[in-house]
Design a protein around this motif. Structure first.
Motif, PDB file in Angstrom:
ATOM      1  N   GLN A  66      16.777  12.374  28.229  1.00  0.00           N
ATOM      2  CA  GLN A  66      16.189  12.278  26.555  1.00  0.00           C
ATOM      3  C   GLN A  66      14.835  12.123  26.986  1.00  0.00           C
ATOM      4  OE1 GLN A  66      20.244  10.571  24.825  1.00  0.00           O
ATOM      5  NE2 GLN A  66      19.105   9.494  26.111  1.00  0.00           N
ATOM      6  N   LEU A  67      14.051  13.211  25.772  1.00  0.00           N
ATOM      7  CA  LEU A  67      12.611  12.792  26.299  1.00  0.00           C
ATOM      8  C   LEU A  67      11.324  13.392  25.090  1.00  0.00           C
ATOM      9  CD1 LEU A  67      10.833  15.407  27.851  1.00  0.00           C
ATOM     10  CD2 LEU A  67      11.212  14.306  29.636  1.00  0.00           C
ATOM     11  N   LYS A 104      26.157  25.262  25.305  1.00  0.00           N
ATOM     12  CA  LYS A 104      24.978  24.404  25.823  1.00  0.00           C
ATOM     13  C   LYS A 104      25.076  22.843  26.193  1.00  0.00           C
ATOM     14  CE  LYS A 104      22.592  22.063  22.012  1.00  0.00           C
ATOM     15  NZ  LYS A 104      22.147  21.885  19.781  1.00  0.00           N
TER      16      LYS A 104
HETATM   17  C1  BTN Z   1      19.368  20.019  19.148  1.00  0.00           C
HETATM   18  O1  BTN Z   1      19.981  20.531  20.066  1.00  0.00           O
HETATM   19  O2  BTN Z   1      20.116  19.712  17.795  1.00  0.00           O
HETATM   20  C2  BTN Z   1      17.798  18.972  19.378  1.00  0.00           C
HETATM   21  C3  BTN Z   1      17.979  17.581  19.861  1.00  0.00           C
HETATM   22  C4  BTN Z   1      17.476  17.054  20.180  1.00  0.00           C
HETATM   23  C5  BTN Z   1      17.879  15.844  21.555  1.00  0.00           C
HETATM   24  C6  BTN Z   1      16.351  14.931  22.059  1.00  0.00           C
HETATM   25  S1  BTN Z   1      16.687  13.901  22.518  1.00  0.00           S
HETATM   26  C7  BTN Z   1      15.181  13.614  23.152  1.00  0.00           C
HETATM   27  C8  BTN Z   1      14.455  13.924  21.593  1.00  0.00           C
HETATM   28  N1  BTN Z   1      14.914  12.464  20.312  1.00  0.00           N
HETATM   29  C9  BTN Z   1      15.511  13.071  19.778  1.00  0.00           C
HETATM   30  O3  BTN Z   1      16.442  11.237  19.333  1.00  0.00           O
HETATM   31  N2  BTN Z   1      16.607  13.856  19.377  1.00  0.00           N
HETATM   32  C10 BTN Z   1      15.335  14.559  20.917  1.00  0.00           C
END
Ligand code: BTN
Length: 257
Positions: free
Chosen positions: A61-62, A119
């Motif tokens: 998570q970045l 996914k």
């Molecule tokens: C999606 O598929 O809806 C997008 C997901 C994105 C997740 C990442 S995790 C790191 C960053 N921080 C967040 O709060 N969201 C993104």
């Protein structure tokens, strides 16, 4: 060559959302390329107001702070280059961790990366635009790594993790390093040549598993069904319906056939 993405890297045990922290740093004038990574997010978010979840210490998570000289209209190129970088990273992981059948990596409009049709990673780009200029973009990436997706029954029908696919735990720091290398290389391509955004768009289009399929798209205003015919220069989906072609800028796609 001096790298851009990842020259400054901070990892936190727990944050609300890495996108929030990266945005705070951006507002304070931090240089582009900064990466904020976390073992746990208490308020991780996805697109369309959804939350993004993963058990602590299991996943990637970045967020990356970017200041590309792109028009706000071309900002979709950031999502596309990130999708290509993630796909390349997953192929490298697959080569390093051979299993019986090489997993299929594909992209799903507008911002998902799939492994064997499920996914595995998502991208959330948030921007600050002033006077029609892109001031900065926060590129947030989540990759599901070392947990069994069956612990989230509401997701397990369409999402997967690397450990589910490869049948073993995957080294997260090697994965993160490979991701940052790929992001740095694709970002360079996006911003360093006149044809950068259109080259990236072409490559992204070629990897989209969505095109040619009959799909249902959940948008903010309702449900649209049609054939996903193509994407336009803005990365929008062109959906062919019985009597017309419609253009969709965001939404959630389910393939019907
Ligand atoms: C999606 O598929 O809806 C997008 C997901 C994105 C997740 C990442 S995790 C790191 C960053 N921080 C967040 O709060 N969201 C993104």
């Amino acid at each position: 060559m001096r790298r851009t993405i990842g020259q400054t890297f901070h990892n936190y045990n727990q944050v609300t959302s890495t996108n929030d922290l990266a945005r705070e740093k951006a507002e304070l004038g931090e240089e582009e390329g900064l990466v904020i990574s976390a073992d746990e997010q208490t308020a991780g978010r996805g697109r369309l107001g959804r939350s993004w979840i993963a058990p602590p210490g299991t996943s990637i998570q970045l967020s990356v702070l970017l200041r590309p000289r792109l028009s706000p209209r071309s900002a979709h190129g950031i999502t596309q280059m990130a999708a290509l970088a993630i796909a390349n990273t997953l192929r490298e992981i697959a080569e390093a961790n051979p299993i019986n059948i090489f997993p299929v990596v594909s992209l799903k409009w507008p911002n998902d990366v799939l492994l064997n049709g499920m996914k595995c990673a998502g991208i959330l780009v948030e921007t600050r635009v002033e006077n029609e200029t892109l001031v900065f973009a926060i590129l947030g990436i989540g990759i599901n790594v070392n947990f069994a997706m069956r612990i989230y029954p509401e997701l397990s029908g369409f999402a997967t993790t690397l450990s589910d696919v490869f049948g073993k735990q995957i080294d997260r720091s090697a994965l993160r390093n490979s991701l940052l290398d790929n992001l740095d290389a694709y970002y360079r391509r996006l911003v360093n040549s006149e044809s950068g955004p259109s080259d990236i768009l072409k490559e992204w289009r070629a990897e989209l598993g969505t095109l040619g399929q009959t799909v249902r798209v959940l948008t903010q205003t309702g449900i649209e069904v049609g054939i996903a015919e193509d994407v336009d220069i803005d990365g929008a989906l062109l959906l062919r319906q019985a009597d017309k072609m419609i253009t969709l800028y965001s939404g959630d796609v389910t393939i019907l056939s």
